[in-house]
Design a protein around this motif. Structure first.
Motif, PDB file in Angstrom:
ATOM      1  N   GLN A 161      32.543  18.068   9.887  1.00 39.56           N
ATOM      2  CA  GLN A 161      31.287  18.740   9.550  1.00 39.56           C
ATOM      3  C   GLN A 161      30.127  17.757   9.676  1.00 39.56           C
ATOM      4  O   GLN A 161      28.994  18.172   9.805  1.00 39.56           O
ATOM      5  CB  GLN A 161      31.341  19.323   8.141  1.00 39.56           C
ATOM      6  CG  GLN A 161      32.544  20.224   7.882  1.00 39.56           C
ATOM      7  CD  GLN A 161      32.633  21.407   8.813  1.00 39.56           C
ATOM      8  OE1 GLN A 161      31.631  21.833   9.385  1.00 39.56           O
ATOM      9  NE2 GLN A 161      33.823  21.938   9.015  1.00 39.56           N
TER      10      GLN A 161
ATOM     11  N   GLU B 170      26.221  27.368  14.407  1.00 40.97           N
ATOM     12  CA  GLU B 170      25.987  28.390  13.391  1.00 40.97           C
ATOM     13  C   GLU B 170      24.566  28.240  12.874  1.00 40.97           C
ATOM     14  O   GLU B 170      23.838  27.352  13.305  1.00 40.97           O
ATOM     15  CB  GLU B 170      27.011  28.223  12.256  1.00 40.97           C
ATOM     16  CG  GLU B 170      28.431  28.474  12.742  1.00 40.97           C
ATOM     17  CD  GLU B 170      29.479  28.128  11.696  1.00 40.97           C
ATOM     18  OE1 GLU B 170      29.108  27.540  10.675  1.00 40.97           O
ATOM     19  OE2 GLU B 170      30.656  28.463  11.932  1.00 40.97           O
ATOM     20  N   ALA B 171      24.233  29.095  11.922  1.00 46.34           N
ATOM     21  CA  ALA B 171      22.862  29.086  11.396  1.00 46.34           C
ATOM     22  C   ALA B 171      22.495  27.698  10.879  1.00 46.34           C
ATOM     23  O   ALA B 171      21.397  27.203  11.102  1.00 46.34           O
ATOM     24  CB  ALA B 171      22.722  30.119  10.293  1.00 46.34           C
ATOM     25  N   GLY B 172      23.455  27.058  10.198  1.00 41.58           N
ATOM     26  CA  GLY B 172      23.162  25.760   9.609  1.00 41.58           C
ATOM     27  C   GLY B 172      23.379  24.586  10.546  1.00 41.58           C
ATOM     28  O   GLY B 172      23.320  23.441  10.104  1.00 41.58           O
ATOM     29  N   GLY B 173      23.672  24.847  11.789  1.00 43.33           N
ATOM     30  CA  GLY B 173      23.922  23.763  12.730  1.00 43.33           C
ATOM     31  C   GLY B 173      25.349  23.821  13.258  1.00 43.33           C
ATOM     32  O   GLY B 173      26.017  24.848  13.156  1.00 43.33           O
TER      33      GLY B 173
END
Lengths: 163, 267
Positions: free
Chosen positions: B159, B215-218
């Motif tokens: 992550q 994704e939305a958060g990267g």
């Protein structure tokens, strides 16, 4: 895997070699791909449904193997095209010159098409897969088979000057 | 008259029949039922324009069938296949379904690529074990159990991509290689469109193979595995399966073409 399954697979090896050559366009890679496909088919023989035709099942394994291989090829070195290596193509004993020339121009026209079109033409028109079988091999909806195939046919006929 | 594509055929004698290319092609390919084919042939017989359009489909098929040539003699692989049939006649692992009856466990998933089977496959004859990936595929799932990926790889958490990895994910085209801060290299393998529309990319370094999705958060890792010593095979970081299973799990079909990928990366 039993002997009957083995013989059925052996009978389809020429078809697998043609499809492999169509996918890779390189004799050495095609050989590897056929071997890999045979090995995977043997290892997974238990998952083959005898109610289905063996040929599409094998083609699907081959295609998935090819995609896997392609993804892993980094910036591969010099790609030798099979059409630059005439000896890599199966040689007919003595066909009429005109037929041979036509064959050559069909091959050349195929080589110019995008891989997506070349692949579907090969499956349907060379290997004589049905639309439904082709959809399963390529993992696309039957409607997409028809639209892609018809575009490919028209593109090929354009290149070959068929009116 | 049934069937969506031919409904315009009752157009009367004056106008030309509205028969689309796909229908003509299906006729040329023998994909229509006999009654419908006959109906179409009657219409085509009365219409030179339809005849020439049909001709293009018939002729391409005829010419391509010329490529269906066989090489003479028996294929060099025939002996290997026969040997493996006799080699598995007495399976080491007791398995009443060792023949090709549909087995209780699907070895080939919908994506079609054989899984690293959670149950060890029956022993194959020795000449099939030449390929390291065969052995790896059979044992990967077993090897991975209890094998923590973090301490094994000593690499950044999936992550938390390094800046160089993020830069590569954002812009490096597939097939290209980029230098990493630690002196290694990152090779971008392919881009996919996940079923949910997300862009997913697969890359390799000397230590690992990763599938990450935007994704939305990267960027988020969906799969990571460490390289074996030989650098050829990978052990899954967690759970079972291969990178192929991970790609199948995101619902991706074929990798994007370079054009699709370039357009998507510009988004």
């Amino acid at each position: 895997m039993d002997a009957a399954f083995a013989e059925a697979m052996i009978a389809l090896l020429p078809n697998l070699r043609r499809y492999a050559l169509s996918l890779t366009r390189r004799a050495d890679q095609a050989d590897d791909l056929v071997q890999q496909t045979a090995e995977r088919a043997i290892a997974n023989a238990a998952s083959y449904d005898p109610a289905q035709r063996l040929e599409p099942w094998l083609f699907r394994i081959m295609r998935n193997g090819f995609i896997d291989q392609t993804r892993r090829q980094r910036s591969a070195g010099v790609q030798l095209d099979v059409h630059d290596m005439p000896e890599a193509l199966p040689i007919d004993p003595a066909p009429a010159l005109e037929a041979r020339l036509m064959l050559r121009s069909v091959e050349a026209a195929m080589a110019e098409l995008p891989p997506e079109q070349r692949e579907i033409l090969h499956l349907v028109c060379v290997e004589e897969m049905t639309y439904a079988e082709t959809a399963r091999i390529l993992n696309i909806p039957p409607g997409t088979v028809m639209s892609r195939l018809s575009r490919a046919r028209l593109a090929l006929s354009e290149r070959l000057g068929i009116r | 008259m049934s069937g969506g594509t031919y409904t315009a055929m009752d157009g009367g004698k004056d106008g030309p029949m509205q028969i689309d290319d796909e229908t003509l092609m299906a006729l040329a390919d023998g994909e229509l039922d006999p009654a419908r084919a006959e109906e179409l042939r009657r219409a085509i017989a009365a219409d030179p324009e339809l005849q020439s359009r049909l001709h293009r489909f018939e002729e391409t098929r005829r010419l391509l069938s010329g490529l269906r040539r066989d090489q003479p003699g028996e294929d060099p692989l025939a002996a290997m296949i026969r040997a493996s049939a006799t080699g598995t006649a007495a399976p080491v692992v007791p398995s009443p379904t060792a023949s090709h009856a549909p087995g209780p466990r699907p070895v080939v998933p919908p994506g079609g690529t054989p899984l690293a089977a959670p149950v060890r496959a029956p022993q194959r004859s020795a000449n099939l074990n030449r390929r390291p990936w065969m052995a790896a595929a059979a044992s990967a799932a077993i090897v991975a159990i209890g094998l923590g990926w973090w301490e094994w790889a000593g690499a950044p958490a999936p992550q938390g991509f390094s800046p160089a990895e993020l830069a590569a994910l954002d812009s490096l085209p597939s097939g290209q290689v980029q230098a990493l801060d630690d002196g290694g290299e990152l090779a971008m393998i392919a881009s996919f469109r996940a079923k949910d529309g997300a862009l997913c990319r697969e890359y390799e370094t000397a230590q690992r193979v990763v599938l990450a999705c935007r994704e939305a958060g990267g960027w988020a890792a969906r799969y990571a595995a460490v390289a074996e010593a030989a650098g050829q095979d990978y052990r899954p970081a967690s759970g079972q399966g291969s990178i192929d299973d991970a790609i199948a799990a995101i619902g991706a079909a074929a990798p994007m073409t370079p054009e699709e990928e370039a357009a998507t990366l510009r988004e």
